[in-house]
Design an enzyme around this catalytic site. Structure first.
Site, short mmCIF file in Angstrom:
data_model
loop_
_atom_site.label_atom_id
_atom_site.label_comp_id
_atom_site.label_asym_id
_atom_site.label_seq_id
_atom_site.Cartn_x
_atom_site.Cartn_y
_atom_site.Cartn_z
N CYS A 83 0.78 -1.24 0.00
CA CYS A 83 0.00 0.00 0.00
C CYS A 83 0.82 1.30 0.00
CB CYS A 83 -1.02 -0.01 1.14
SG CYS A 83 -0.63 -1.02 2.54
N ARG A 128 7.20 -11.27 5.18
CA ARG A 128 6.83 -11.08 6.58
C ARG A 128 7.58 -12.10 7.42
NH1 ARG A 128 0.24 -10.02 5.90
NH2 ARG A 128 0.49 -8.25 4.48
N GLN A 159 1.11 -11.13 -3.50
CA GLN A 159 -0.29 -10.77 -3.28
C GLN A 159 -0.88 -10.16 -4.54
OE1 GLN A 159 -0.74 -8.19 0.11
NE2 GLN A 159 -2.35 -9.44 0.96
N ASP A 180 -2.55 -7.69 -5.13
CA ASP A 180 -2.95 -6.53 -4.34
C ASP A 180 -3.53 -5.43 -5.23
OD1 ASP A 180 -3.28 -5.32 -1.94
OD2 ASP A 180 -1.15 -5.11 -1.48
N HIS A 235 -5.42 -1.22 -5.00
CA HIS A 235 -5.86 -0.07 -4.21
C HIS A 235 -6.70 0.84 -5.09
CE1 HIS A 235 -2.44 -1.58 -1.88
NE2 HIS A 235 -3.16 -1.20 -0.84
N LYS A 245 -12.62 -3.66 7.62
CA LYS A 245 -12.52 -4.43 6.39
C LYS A 245 -13.66 -5.43 6.27
CE LYS A 245 -9.32 -7.79 8.49
NZ LYS A 245 -8.03 -8.49 8.35
N HIS A 263 -8.19 -0.69 0.18
CA HIS A 263 -7.26 -1.79 -0.02
C HIS A 263 -8.09 -3.01 -0.41
CE1 HIS A 263 -4.04 0.15 2.59
NE2 HIS A 263 -5.12 0.80 2.97
#
Length: 639
Positions: A333, A362, A380, A382, A384, A464, A510
């Site tokens: 992000c 991570r 991911q 991912d 946005h 979320k 997100h």
């Protein structure tokens, strides 16, 4: 008089204090026999609990969710009782209920063996057969500490000593075993009939690796024999579907101690990965996303600005160069905001949707790693969305429709929707959280989705929606998410020019659809037990010759199929080895291929192939054109 109000509104009166058991008996002897506990308002109480004032009351039985949890909690105590009978020197620590069962941690001088586990389970059955009453008593904290120290239960005494002074604690006794517990418990051990001990594992005292290692015994308990047997059948099937075993047997990937928590993808596994990634790339394109790519390493100062450094630093891999501190990104992000900030954005540019197959890292603890489901390095899907407050509702509804379509294509049709609300540790104002939570609720309602509230489970920067999938075994997998974040745009000074010429902050949504690509592929492998649908299968068909005389013919068929299916890039294994055809068929069948095509002299003369479908289905002899139509239909419909 004591007036008891039952769930259906009926009322019963008693001349004085009355127990839950007595109320149940007044309704019927069957209910009194089935009663495990009572529920007064939101509080669960033992069946022996005396009600001294007018109260609402529900009788809890094994058919209730609370009843099943009660059975599991009481079975954990039965486990500790059995261990203390067989191994008096063992010390008991904690034994909570977990999903589908329970565990109890013990300190003992040697590891428990499989034979020990069998003996403990047998003793539990014997103790249950005694049908000993479970009796509650209350002690002041300091007396409870002294009592357990006197028993030699130093771990239990340490737990109690950490409780604030002056409190009274409840203890439960069954036979000659007594344990600390807030309760309630089943009335007697005879109510515990359908259980099984599963395994022994290590566990640190209080979950801290600096403390001594204890032994954790896991078990499962159910309200009926049928439920227990069904659960054990599901476990057996889950073992067959384990993605780690199938990944090895099907040659998809491997894990290696030279890089713990990361995945080595083999050609077949990477073919599956690419099919998932290219599908999601088409989803990006068809839904107005622009694909971007951010760097792997970002300066520590950026993570401090976003709040991740304070909240997440223990899970981040860090490095240093030229006296500057950096972190490998655990999420994408902040990088997307930096891309957004390049150039002036107008309200006309919004909503602006970015998507990235972003590699993240991570620092998960070694004990938490699990195949490709829980890793340290992952990718991911991912995305946005930068939008205005007025656009949030439509974006939420659009995204819910998108995930429903995606999950259906991958074979998941049962979705559970949860709204995770503000946690105690969070950034931002209550007002911004109120607006964000309401927007997500309105978006789900607008989509016609029934949803649950997961109180306090939101991210530290925003609430979320969690999209949880049920697989072929009924197991739940939390997968996609949609989060509203008013905070990061504020912290990183993201702006757009509003219609009136003023500068405003965009809201940031997100979203991740499959989430971790590694985890999602693991889910697919287990959902389909490795027998992936044609469109996802790493190898979609194998072409086998019976003798060398058909080798060139098989090569011609492979080339012809590719021409008949332009744009499909058909994944074909051409097996022209000088082996018996039965051997080759069996070998490819074990690889769970959707189709095996065999060509002998007869098929060659007819310009055809003998087709076998997965599961040893004989589909007969058909022309190459007919087979091309068949597999094209499978791919198009994602069967």
């Amino acid at each position: 008089m004591i007036r008891i109000t039952l769930p259906d509104g009926a009322q019963r009166e008693f001349p004085g204090p009355v127990t839950v058991t007595e109320v149940a008996a007044s309704i019927g002897p069957g209910l009194a026999k089935a009663a495990l506990a009572g529920k007064i308002g939101d509080r669960l109480v033992d069946t022996s609990h005396q009600i001294t004032a007018d109260s609402p009351l529900s009788i809890i039985t094994a058919r209730d969710a609370e009843g099943l949890e009660l059975i599991r909690h009481s079975t954990a105590h039965l486990l500790a009782y059995a261990v203390k009978e067989l191994f008096p020197e063992a010390q008991v620590t904690v034994g909570p209920v977990i999903e589908n069962g329970f565990f109890y941690d013990f300190a003992y001088q040697r590891p428990f063996t499989p034979e020990d586990l069998a003996a403990i389970e047998k003793r539990m059955q014997e103790l249950a057969a005694r049908d000993e009453p479970v009796v509650r008593r209350v002690l002041p904290r300091d007396e409870a500490v002294a009592y357990f120290k006197g028993l030699g239960e130093h771990y239990k005494a340490e737990i109690i000593a950490a409780i604030p002074g002056g409190e009274e604690l409840s203890l439960y006794r069954e036979g000659h075993f007594e344990d600390l517990c807030r309760g309630p418990h089943v009335p007697s051990t005879g109510r515990l009939k359908f259980f099984k001990l599963m395994k022994v594992a290590g566990a640190y005292w209080r979950g801290d690796h600096r403390n001594e290692m204890l032994q954790r015994i896991y078990g499962t308990a159910w309200a009926s024999r049928e439920e227990l047997q069904q659960y054990l059948r599901v476990l057996e099937e889950a073992e067959k579907r384990d993605h780690r075993r199938l990944g090895r047997e099907l040659g998809l990937f491997h894990l290696d101690e030279h890089s713990p928590g990361t995945v080595f993808w083999h050609p077949k596994g990477w073919a599956l990965w690419q099919e998932v990634e290219q599908y999601m790339r088409r989803v990006y394109r068809d839904n107005g996303y622009q694909e971007v790519k951010g760097p792997q390493i970002l300066d520590q100062s950026l993570w401090e600005k976003t709040g991740h450094w304070d909240k997440y630093r223990d899970n981040m891999f860090t490095t240093e160069s030229e006296k500057r501190a950096y972190a490998l990104k655990p999420m994408n992000c902040p990088g997307h905001i930096l891309i957004y900030k390049q150039g002036i954005k107008s309200y006309r540019d919004l909503p602006l949707r970015y998507g990235e197959f972003g590699a993240c890292h991570r620092n998960e603890p070694t004990g938490g790693l699990h195949g490709i489901m829980r890793v340290r390095g992952f990718t991911q899907d991912d995305g946005h969305i930068f939008c205005t407050q007025e656009q949030v509702l439509q974006e939420c509804a659009n995204y819910t429709a998108l995930v429903q379509k995606v999950y259906k294509d991958f074979g998941f049709t049962d979705i559970i929707y949860k709204l995770a609300t503000r946690p105690d540790a969070r950034i931002g104002t209550d007002e911004s959280w109120d607006l964000a939570e309401k927007a997500l609720m309105d978006g789900l309602r607008h989509s016609g989705c029934a949803f649950e509230i997961a109180a306090g489970e939101g991210a530290f920067y925003g609430p979320k929606i969690e999209y949880t999938l049920k697989d072929a075994l009924g197991r739940q997998w939390q997968c996609g998410t949609l989060q509203i974040d008013p905070n990061l745009p504020e912290r990183l000074d993201a702006q757009y020019v509003a219609e009136d010429g003023s500068r405003k902050r965009p809201l940031m949504l997100h979203r991740a659809t499959v989430g971790s690509m590694e985890r999602f592929i693991g889910m697919l492998i287990e959902h389909y037990a490795g027998a992936l649908p044609v469109w996802l299968a790493p190898v979609q068909l194998a072409l086998l010759n019976i003798t060398d005389a058909q080798a060139d013919y098989c090569r011609e068929i492979a080339a012809k199929l590719q021409k008949m299916l332009p744009g499909q890039d058909l994944r074909v294994a051409l097996d022209l080895r000088n082996e018996k055809i039965t051997y080759k068929i069996r070998e490819h069948s074990l690889q769970k291929l959707p189709y095996i095509l065999v060509a002998g002299d007869k098929e060659k003369a007819a310009g055809a192939v003998a087709v076998r479908g997965r599961g040893n289905r004989d589909l007969g002899v058909m022309s190459v054109e007919a087979f091309a139509e068949l597999i094209a239909q499978d791919i198009a419909t994602k069967v």
